[in-house]
Design a protein around this motif. Structure first.
Motif, PDB file in Angstrom:
ATOM      1  N   PHE A  57      -7.657  18.539  -4.851  1.00 41.89           N
ATOM      2  CA  PHE A  57      -7.007  19.835  -4.720  1.00 41.89           C
ATOM      3  C   PHE A  57      -6.194  20.088  -5.975  1.00 41.89           C
ATOM      4  O   PHE A  57      -5.519  19.181  -6.484  1.00 41.89           O
ATOM      5  N   ARG A  58      -6.257  21.297  -6.485  1.00 35.91           N
ATOM      6  CA  ARG A  58      -5.571  21.643  -7.743  1.00 35.91           C
ATOM      7  C   ARG A  58      -4.061  21.576  -7.552  1.00 35.91           C
ATOM      8  O   ARG A  58      -3.509  22.184  -6.654  1.00 35.91           O
ATOM      9  N   GLU A  59      -3.403  20.879  -8.451  1.00 41.64           N
ATOM     10  CA  GLU A  59      -1.952  20.747  -8.377  1.00 41.64           C
ATOM     11  C   GLU A  59      -1.257  22.094  -8.571  1.00 41.64           C
ATOM     12  O   GLU A  59      -0.296  22.408  -7.857  1.00 41.64           O
ATOM     13  N   ASP A  60      -1.751  22.913  -9.506  1.00 38.16           N
ATOM     14  CA  ASP A  60      -1.113  24.210  -9.737  1.00 38.16           C
ATOM     15  C   ASP A  60      -1.242  25.127  -8.525  1.00 38.16           C
ATOM     16  O   ASP A  60      -0.302  25.838  -8.171  1.00 38.16           O
ATOM     17  N   LEU A  61      -2.361  25.090  -7.838  1.00 34.91           N
ATOM     18  CA  LEU A  61      -2.523  25.881  -6.622  1.00 34.91           C
ATOM     19  C   LEU A  61      -1.629  25.336  -5.518  1.00 34.91           C
ATOM     20  O   LEU A  61      -1.009  26.095  -4.775  1.00 34.91           O
ATOM     21  N   TYR A  62      -1.548  24.019  -5.433  1.00 36.63           N
ATOM     22  CA  TYR A  62      -0.670  23.391  -4.431  1.00 36.63           C
ATOM     23  C   TYR A  62       0.763  23.892  -4.587  1.00 36.63           C
ATOM     24  O   TYR A  62       1.392  24.298  -3.609  1.00 36.63           O
ATOM     25  N   PHE A  63       1.288  23.892  -5.800  1.00 40.15           N
ATOM     26  CA  PHE A  63       2.659  24.348  -6.001  1.00 40.15           C
ATOM     27  C   PHE A  63       2.798  25.850  -5.774  1.00 40.15           C
ATOM     28  O   PHE A  63       3.858  26.320  -5.387  1.00 40.15           O
ATOM     29  N   ARG A  64       1.734  26.590  -5.994  1.00 35.54           N
ATOM     30  CA  ARG A  64       1.778  28.042  -5.801  1.00 35.54           C
ATOM     31  C   ARG A  64       1.826  28.398  -4.323  1.00 35.54           C
ATOM     32  O   ARG A  64       2.483  29.349  -3.932  1.00 35.54           O
ATOM     33  N   ILE A  65       1.122  27.638  -3.474  1.00 36.05           N
ATOM     34  CA  ILE A  65       1.087  27.974  -2.046  1.00 36.05           C
ATOM     35  C   ILE A  65       2.107  27.182  -1.215  1.00 36.05           C
ATOM     36  O   ILE A  65       2.354  27.522  -0.075  1.00 36.05           O
ATOM     37  N   ASN A  66       2.697  26.167  -1.790  1.00 35.10           N
ATOM     38  CA  ASN A  66       3.618  25.309  -1.043  1.00 35.10           C
ATOM     39  C   ASN A  66       5.064  25.808  -1.177  1.00 35.10           C
ATOM     40  O   ASN A  66       5.957  25.057  -1.535  1.00 35.10           O
ATOM     41  N   VAL A  67       5.283  27.070  -0.859  1.00 30.60           N
ATOM     42  CA  VAL A  67       6.613  27.664  -1.011  1.00 30.60           C
ATOM     43  C   VAL A  67       7.498  27.306   0.179  1.00 30.60           C
ATOM     44  O   VAL A  67       8.584  26.768   0.015  1.00 30.60           O
ATOM     45  N   ILE A  68       7.044  27.619   1.376  1.00 31.50           N
ATOM     46  CA  ILE A  68       7.802  27.299   2.588  1.00 31.50           C
ATOM     47  C   ILE A  68       6.865  26.538   3.522  1.00 31.50           C
ATOM     48  O   ILE A  68       6.173  27.138   4.348  1.00 31.50           O
ATOM     49  N   PRO A  69       6.806  25.231   3.383  1.00 26.75           N
ATOM     50  CA  PRO A  69       5.895  24.473   4.246  1.00 26.75           C
ATOM     51  C   PRO A  69       6.442  24.355   5.674  1.00 26.75           C
ATOM     52  O   PRO A  69       7.646  24.204   5.877  1.00 26.75           O
ATOM     53  N   ILE A  70       5.550  24.490   6.616  1.00 25.28           N
ATOM     54  CA  ILE A  70       5.885  24.292   8.025  1.00 25.28           C
ATOM     55  C   ILE A  70       4.964  23.192   8.525  1.00 25.28           C
ATOM     56  O   ILE A  70       3.744  23.368   8.561  1.00 25.28           O
ATOM     57  N   VAL A  71       5.531  22.077   8.863  1.00 23.63           N
ATOM     58  CA  VAL A  71       4.735  20.945   9.331  1.00 23.63           C
ATOM     59  C   VAL A  71       4.747  20.970  10.853  1.00 23.63           C
ATOM     60  O   VAL A  71       5.804  20.924  11.481  1.00 23.63           O
ATOM     61  N   LEU A  72       3.579  21.080  11.431  1.00 21.29           N
ATOM     62  CA  LEU A  72       3.437  21.120  12.878  1.00 21.29           C
ATOM     63  C   LEU A  72       2.669  19.875  13.313  1.00 21.29           C
ATOM     64  O   LEU A  72       1.527  19.678  12.903  1.00 21.29           O
ATOM     65  N   PRO A  73       3.293  19.029  14.109  1.00 23.86           N
ATOM     66  CA  PRO A  73       2.607  17.805  14.545  1.00 23.86           C
ATOM     67  C   PRO A  73       1.366  18.152  15.367  1.00 23.86           C
ATOM     68  O   PRO A  73       1.284  19.219  15.972  1.00 23.86           O
ATOM     69  N   PRO A  74       0.410  17.236  15.410  1.00 26.93           N
ATOM     70  CA  PRO A  74      -0.793  17.483  16.208  1.00 26.93           C
ATOM     71  C   PRO A  74      -0.440  17.617  17.693  1.00 26.93           C
ATOM     72  O   PRO A  74       0.598  17.123  18.154  1.00 26.93           O
ATOM     73  N   LEU A  75      -1.301  18.254  18.441  1.00 26.91           N
ATOM     74  CA  LEU A  75      -1.061  18.512  19.859  1.00 26.91           C
ATOM     75  C   LEU A  75      -0.808  17.228  20.640  1.00 26.91           C
ATOM     76  O   LEU A  75       0.024  17.214  21.539  1.00 26.91           O
ATOM     77  N   ARG A  76      -1.467  16.141  20.280  1.00 26.83           N
ATOM     78  CA  ARG A  76      -1.275  14.878  21.017  1.00 26.83           C
ATOM     79  C   ARG A  76       0.157  14.359  20.897  1.00 26.83           C
ATOM     80  O   ARG A  76       0.595  13.558  21.699  1.00 26.83           O
ATOM     81  N   GLU A  77       0.891  14.826  19.885  1.00 21.93           N
ATOM     82  CA  GLU A  77       2.299  14.440  19.724  1.00 21.93           C
ATOM     83  C   GLU A  77       3.249  15.467  20.331  1.00 21.93           C
ATOM     84  O   GLU A  77       4.460  15.302  20.268  1.00 21.93           O
ATOM     85  N   ARG A  78       2.690  16.524  20.904  1.00 19.72           N
ATOM     86  CA  ARG A  78       3.504  17.582  21.535  1.00 19.72           C
ATOM     87  C   ARG A  78       2.978  17.838  22.945  1.00 19.72           C
ATOM     88  O   ARG A  78       2.719  18.967  23.332  1.00 19.72           O
ATOM     89  N   VAL A  79       2.859  16.784  23.745  1.00 22.56           N
ATOM     90  CA  VAL A  79       2.255  16.918  25.067  1.00 22.56           C
ATOM     91  C   VAL A  79       2.998  17.919  25.953  1.00 22.56           C
ATOM     92  O   VAL A  79       2.402  18.531  26.835  1.00 22.56           O
ATOM     93  N   GLU A  80       4.277  18.129  25.686  1.00 18.73           N
ATOM     94  CA  GLU A  80       5.033  19.098  26.488  1.00 18.73           C
ATOM     95  C   GLU A  80       4.535  20.531  26.268  1.00 18.73           C
ATOM     96  O   GLU A  80       4.782  21.412  27.096  1.00 18.73           O
ATOM     97  N   ASP A  81       3.818  20.775  25.178  1.00 25.34           N
ATOM     98  CA  ASP A  81       3.278  22.103  24.893  1.00 25.34           C
ATOM     99  C   ASP A  81       1.952  22.369  25.610  1.00 25.34           C
ATOM    100  O   ASP A  81       1.542  23.523  25.747  1.00 25.34           O
ATOM    101  N   ILE A  82       1.274  21.327  26.039  1.00 26.61           N
ATOM    102  CA  ILE A  82      -0.075  21.474  26.598  1.00 26.61           C
ATOM    103  C   ILE A  82      -0.099  22.371  27.831  1.00 26.61           C
ATOM    104  O   ILE A  82      -0.898  23.313  27.888  1.00 26.61           O
ATOM    105  N   PRO A  83       0.754  22.151  28.846  1.00 24.99           N
ATOM    106  CA  PRO A  83       0.707  23.045  30.007  1.00 24.99           C
ATOM    107  C   PRO A  83       1.009  24.500  29.656  1.00 24.99           C
ATOM    108  O   PRO A  83       0.359  25.407  30.178  1.00 24.99           O
TER     109      PRO A  83
END
Length: 172
Positions: A57-83
């Motif tokens: 992945f291009r480093e310059d593109l990475y820095f261009r799009i990585n302004v406000i990263p939001i990290v969302l854990p996978p669904l298996r780590e958020r079992v309370e969200d499943i229902p």
């Protein structure tokens, strides 16, 4: 919205970077640039920093799009969200059809919570669509779920969750 931006081929990464930097693009077969002013939201299931380090992945593109990263854990780590998510998907399906599904049975919720969800929320949505097609009117039972989620005979794939989190009723 650019989904799976981490999967973009190198040539597409160059073109996207150019649009973001110059705020213009050219249509195929034309020579006049078209001005644009866009903001993008992108998503990926890849670690883009690791993809940059590996040269995929291009480093310059990475820095261009990585302004406000939001990290969302996978669904298996958020079992309370499943229902809540399953209820939301089921509710939408009820509204777009003339089927009368009243609720998700507690055993169904337990099967959903105990699944590992390698496909994350998309897999859950697909599972709810499957159950909605298979289920007659009435509650959605575990046997209405796709075979990879509910295996008859109680042989579910266990996860860290063993009980259904307490949530509001899933009444439609």
């Amino acid at each position: 919205f650019l989904d799976e931006v981490g999967e973009l081929p190198a040539a597409a990464q160059v073109k996207l970077l150019r649009v973001l930097e110059t705020k213009s693009f050219e249509r195929v077969g034309e020579t006049e640039p078209i001005k644009t002013d866009v903001r993008i939201i992108s998503a990926t299931n890849k670690d883009l920093a690791a993809e940059v380090q590996a040269g995929r992945f291009r480093e310059d593109l990475y820095f261009r799009i990585n302004v406000i990263p939001i990290v969302l854990p996978p669904l298996r780590e958020r079992v309370e969200d499943i229902p809540l998510l399953a209820d939301s998907f089921a509710h939408r399906l009820v509204q777009t059809s003339n089927k009368e599904i009243h609720e998700l049975a507690p055993e169904t919720l337990r099967a959903l919570v105990n699944h590992t969800w390698p496909g994350n929320v998309r897999e859950l949505k697909s599972a709810m669509e499957y159950a909605f097609v298979v289920a007659p009117s009435g509650p959605i039972l575990p046997e209405h779920l796709p075979p990879q989620i509910f295996k008859p005979g109680g042989q579910q794939t266990p996860t860290q969750a063993t009980a259904v989190p307490s949530t509001p009723a899933c009444a439609m």
